[in-house]
Design a protein around this motif. Structure first.
Motif, PDB file in Angstrom:
ATOM      1  N   ALA A   1       0.821  -1.209   0.000  1.00 47.12           N
ATOM      2  CA  ALA A   1       0.000   0.000   0.000  1.00 47.12           C
ATOM      3  C   ALA A   1       0.858   1.262   0.000  1.00 47.12           C
ATOM      4  CB  ALA A   1      -0.934  -0.004   1.209  1.00 47.12           C
ATOM      5  N   TYR A   2       2.002   1.230   0.678  1.00 51.08           N
ATOM      6  CA  TYR A   2       2.881   2.403   0.693  1.00 51.08           C
ATOM      7  C   TYR A   2       3.463   2.650  -0.693  1.00 51.08           C
ATOM      8  CZ  TYR A   2       6.362   5.719   2.359  1.00 51.08           C
ATOM      9  OH  TYR A   2       7.111   6.842   2.558  1.00 51.08           O
ATOM     10  N   ALA A   3       3.889   1.580  -1.349  1.00 48.87           N
ATOM     11  CA  ALA A   3       4.481   1.740  -2.680  1.00 48.87           C
ATOM     12  C   ALA A   3       3.444   2.192  -3.701  1.00 48.87           C
ATOM     13  CB  ALA A   3       5.132   0.428  -3.125  1.00 48.87           C
ATOM     14  N   LEU A   4       2.291   1.557  -3.707  1.00 50.44           N
ATOM     15  CA  LEU A   4       1.274   1.893  -4.712  1.00 50.44           C
ATOM     16  C   LEU A   4       0.490   3.155  -4.365  1.00 50.44           C
ATOM     17  CD1 LEU A   4      -0.235  -1.587  -5.606  1.00 50.44           C
ATOM     18  CD2 LEU A   4       1.239  -0.168  -7.003  1.00 50.44           C
ATOM     19  N   GLY A   5      -0.104   3.168  -3.193  1.00 52.03           N
ATOM     20  CA  GLY A   5      -1.013   4.256  -2.852  1.00 52.03           C
ATOM     21  C   GLY A   5      -0.327   5.553  -2.469  1.00 52.03           C
ATOM     22  N   ASP A   6       0.737   5.465  -1.677  1.00 52.32           N
ATOM     23  CA  ASP A   6       1.328   6.669  -1.115  1.00 52.32           C
ATOM     24  C   ASP A   6       2.466   7.244  -1.948  1.00 52.32           C
ATOM     25  OD1 ASP A   6      -0.433   6.400   1.007  1.00 52.32           O
ATOM     26  OD2 ASP A   6       0.936   5.090   2.090  1.00 52.32           O
ATOM     27  N   LEU A   7       3.230   6.415  -2.599  1.00 52.12           N
ATOM     28  CA  LEU A   7       4.337   6.939  -3.395  1.00 52.12           C
ATOM     29  C   LEU A   7       4.005   7.100  -4.872  1.00 52.12           C
ATOM     30  CD1 LEU A   7       7.390   5.097  -1.828  1.00 52.12           C
ATOM     31  CD2 LEU A   7       6.540   7.396  -1.366  1.00 52.12           C
ATOM     32  N   TYR A   8       3.019   6.368  -5.369  1.00 46.21           N
ATOM     33  CA  TYR A   8       2.674   6.471  -6.788  1.00 46.21           C
ATOM     34  C   TYR A   8       1.379   7.259  -7.012  1.00 46.21           C
ATOM     35  CZ  TYR A   8       1.808   5.296 -11.617  1.00 46.21           C
ATOM     36  OH  TYR A   8       1.550   5.378 -12.962  1.00 46.21           O
ATOM     37  N   ILE A   9       0.292   6.829  -6.399  1.00 47.29           N
ATOM     38  CA  ILE A   9      -1.010   7.442  -6.683  1.00 47.29           C
ATOM     39  C   ILE A   9      -1.166   8.796  -6.000  1.00 47.29           C
ATOM     40  CG2 ILE A   9      -3.506   7.156  -6.413  1.00 47.29           C
ATOM     41  CD1 ILE A   9      -3.054   4.155  -6.770  1.00 47.29           C
ATOM     42  N   LEU A  10      -0.769   8.925  -4.745  1.00 51.80           N
ATOM     43  CA  LEU A  10      -0.976  10.168  -4.011  1.00 51.80           C
ATOM     44  C   LEU A  10      -0.320  11.381  -4.665  1.00 51.80           C
ATOM     45  CD1 LEU A  10      -2.129  11.620  -1.526  1.00 51.80           C
ATOM     46  CD2 LEU A  10      -0.056  10.967  -0.298  1.00 51.80           C
ATOM     47  N   PRO A  11       0.943  11.337  -5.051  1.00 46.00           N
ATOM     48  CA  PRO A  11       1.521  12.542  -5.670  1.00 46.00           C
ATOM     49  C   PRO A  11       0.962  12.837  -7.062  1.00 46.00           C
ATOM     50  CG  PRO A  11       3.259  10.976  -5.108  1.00 46.00           C
ATOM     51  CD  PRO A  11       1.955  10.319  -4.819  1.00 46.00           C
ATOM     52  N   ARG A  12       0.532  11.829  -7.786  1.00 46.31           N
ATOM     53  CA  ARG A  12       0.089  12.039  -9.168  1.00 46.31           C
ATOM     54  C   ARG A  12      -1.390  12.390  -9.282  1.00 46.31           C
ATOM     55  NH1 ARG A  12       4.196   8.675  -9.075  1.00 46.31           N
ATOM     56  NH2 ARG A  12       5.747   8.665 -10.726  1.00 46.31           N
ATOM     57  N   PHE A  13      -2.239  11.773  -8.467  1.00 49.65           N
ATOM     58  CA  PHE A  13      -3.678  11.913  -8.638  1.00 49.65           C
ATOM     59  C   PHE A  13      -4.392  12.560  -7.468  1.00 49.65           C
ATOM     60  CE2 PHE A  13      -2.407   8.157 -11.148  1.00 49.65           C
ATOM     61  CZ  PHE A  13      -2.686   8.666 -12.406  1.00 49.65           C
ATOM     62  N   GLY A  14      -3.737  12.725  -6.343  1.00 47.57           N
ATOM     63  CA  GLY A  14      -4.340  13.417  -5.218  1.00 47.57           C
ATOM     64  C   GLY A  14      -4.868  12.498  -4.127  1.00 47.57           C
ATOM     65  N   ASN A  15      -5.383  13.149  -3.098  1.00 51.14           N
ATOM     66  CA  ASN A  15      -5.789  12.448  -1.882  1.00 51.14           C
ATOM     67  C   ASN A  15      -6.995  11.542  -2.096  1.00 51.14           C
ATOM     68  OD1 ASN A  15      -5.826  11.719   0.794  1.00 51.14           O
ATOM     69  ND2 ASN A  15      -6.868  13.563   1.466  1.00 51.14           N
ATOM     70  N   LEU A  16      -8.011  12.026  -2.778  1.00 51.88           N
ATOM     71  CA  LEU A  16      -9.223  11.222  -2.951  1.00 51.88           C
ATOM     72  C   LEU A  16      -8.938   9.931  -3.725  1.00 51.88           C
ATOM     73  CD1 LEU A  16     -12.267  10.980  -2.547  1.00 51.88           C
ATOM     74  CD2 LEU A  16     -12.550  12.181  -4.719  1.00 51.88           C
ATOM     75  N   SER A  17      -8.168  10.031  -4.789  1.00 48.59           N
ATOM     76  CA  SER A  17      -7.827   8.835  -5.564  1.00 48.59           C
ATOM     77  C   SER A  17      -7.004   7.853  -4.743  1.00 48.59           C
ATOM     78  CB  SER A  17      -7.053   9.227  -6.818  1.00 48.59           C
ATOM     79  OG  SER A  17      -7.830  10.048  -7.637  1.00 48.59           O
ATOM     80  N   ALA A  18      -6.094   8.374  -3.934  1.00 50.94           N
ATOM     81  CA  ALA A  18      -5.261   7.498  -3.106  1.00 50.94           C
ATOM     82  C   ALA A  18      -6.089   6.821  -2.017  1.00 50.94           C
ATOM     83  CB  ALA A  18      -4.115   8.290  -2.498  1.00 50.94           C
ATOM     84  N   VAL A  19      -7.063   7.526  -1.450  1.00 53.85           N
ATOM     85  CA  VAL A  19      -7.921   6.912  -0.430  1.00 53.85           C
ATOM     86  C   VAL A  19      -8.774   5.813  -1.052  1.00 53.85           C
ATOM     87  CG1 VAL A  19      -9.882   7.343   1.106  1.00 53.85           C
ATOM     88  CG2 VAL A  19      -7.947   8.896   1.117  1.00 53.85           C
ATOM     89  N   ILE A  20      -9.313   6.072  -2.235  1.00 52.50           N
ATOM     90  CA  ILE A  20     -10.110   5.049  -2.922  1.00 52.50           C
ATOM     91  C   ILE A  20      -9.245   3.836  -3.262  1.00 52.50           C
ATOM     92  CG2 ILE A  20     -11.385   4.547  -5.050  1.00 52.50           C
ATOM     93  CD1 ILE A  20     -12.387   7.480  -4.909  1.00 52.50           C
ATOM     94  N   ALA A  21      -8.028   4.081  -3.721  1.00 51.16           N
ATOM     95  CA  ALA A  21      -7.122   2.979  -4.040  1.00 51.16           C
ATOM     96  C   ALA A  21      -6.753   2.188  -2.790  1.00 51.16           C
ATOM     97  CB  ALA A  21      -5.865   3.515  -4.717  1.00 51.16           C
TER      98      ALA A  21
END
Length: 153
Positions: free
Chosen positions: A44-64
């Motif tokens: 989850a740290y690699a996918l959600g926090d380091l990849y999705i969060l900086p590129r797509f924002g908080n809402l997308s990262a929470v959904i992921a």
């Protein structure tokens, strides 16, 4: 160092949620929940926090993170315990819901502490490569316009 601290916070978040929710629905040992929390933290740290969060924002990262926690618990715990049906689905859903709520706060921490320093380093390296010259112009007309004006008068 910031990443290690962030990983420790995320591990504590996931382990707390899994220890609170999964034993309500399934009989899982503490050691297995600790290992499962570790694997889920790394993924989850690699996918959600380091990849999705900086590129797509908080809402997308929470959904992921919700989807990853749901699928992780459903498949990970369901396969190892050969448990099916409503117990695994309920454990997965409520665990994922609590993980998503905790991730909202964790992403605020990530944006403020961990990812901010990466953006500053990126901006600094980009600024150095894209410097421009600055000059002062006294007259906005070009030199040829000035020569034509002198010839006409």
């Amino acid at each position: 160092m910031r990443h290690l601290l962030a990983l420790a916070w995320k591990y504590m978040l996931l382990a707390t949620v899994f220890f609170a929710m999964i034993p309500l629905f399934l009989r899982v040992s503490s050691a297995e929940l600790l290992w499962f929390s570790l694997w889920m933290t790394l993924v989850a740290y690699a996918l959600g926090d380091l990849y999705i969060l900086p590129r797509f924002g908080n809402l997308s990262a929470v959904i992921a993170d919700f989807g990853l926690a749901f699928v992780g618990v459903w498949i990970g715990i369901g396969i190892f315990y050969n448990a099916g049906g409503a117990a695994v689905i309920n454990a997965a859903f409520f665990s994922a819901l609590l993980v998503a709520l905790g991730e909202i706060l964790f992403h605020a921490y990530m944006n403020r502490i961990v990812l901010r320093h990466q953006d500053e380093k990126k901006e600094h390296s980009m600024r150095r490569g894209l410097q421009t010259e600055i000059a002062e112009e006294f007259d906005v007309r070009s030199a040829t316009d000035q020569e034509e004006d002198k010839q006409e008068s």
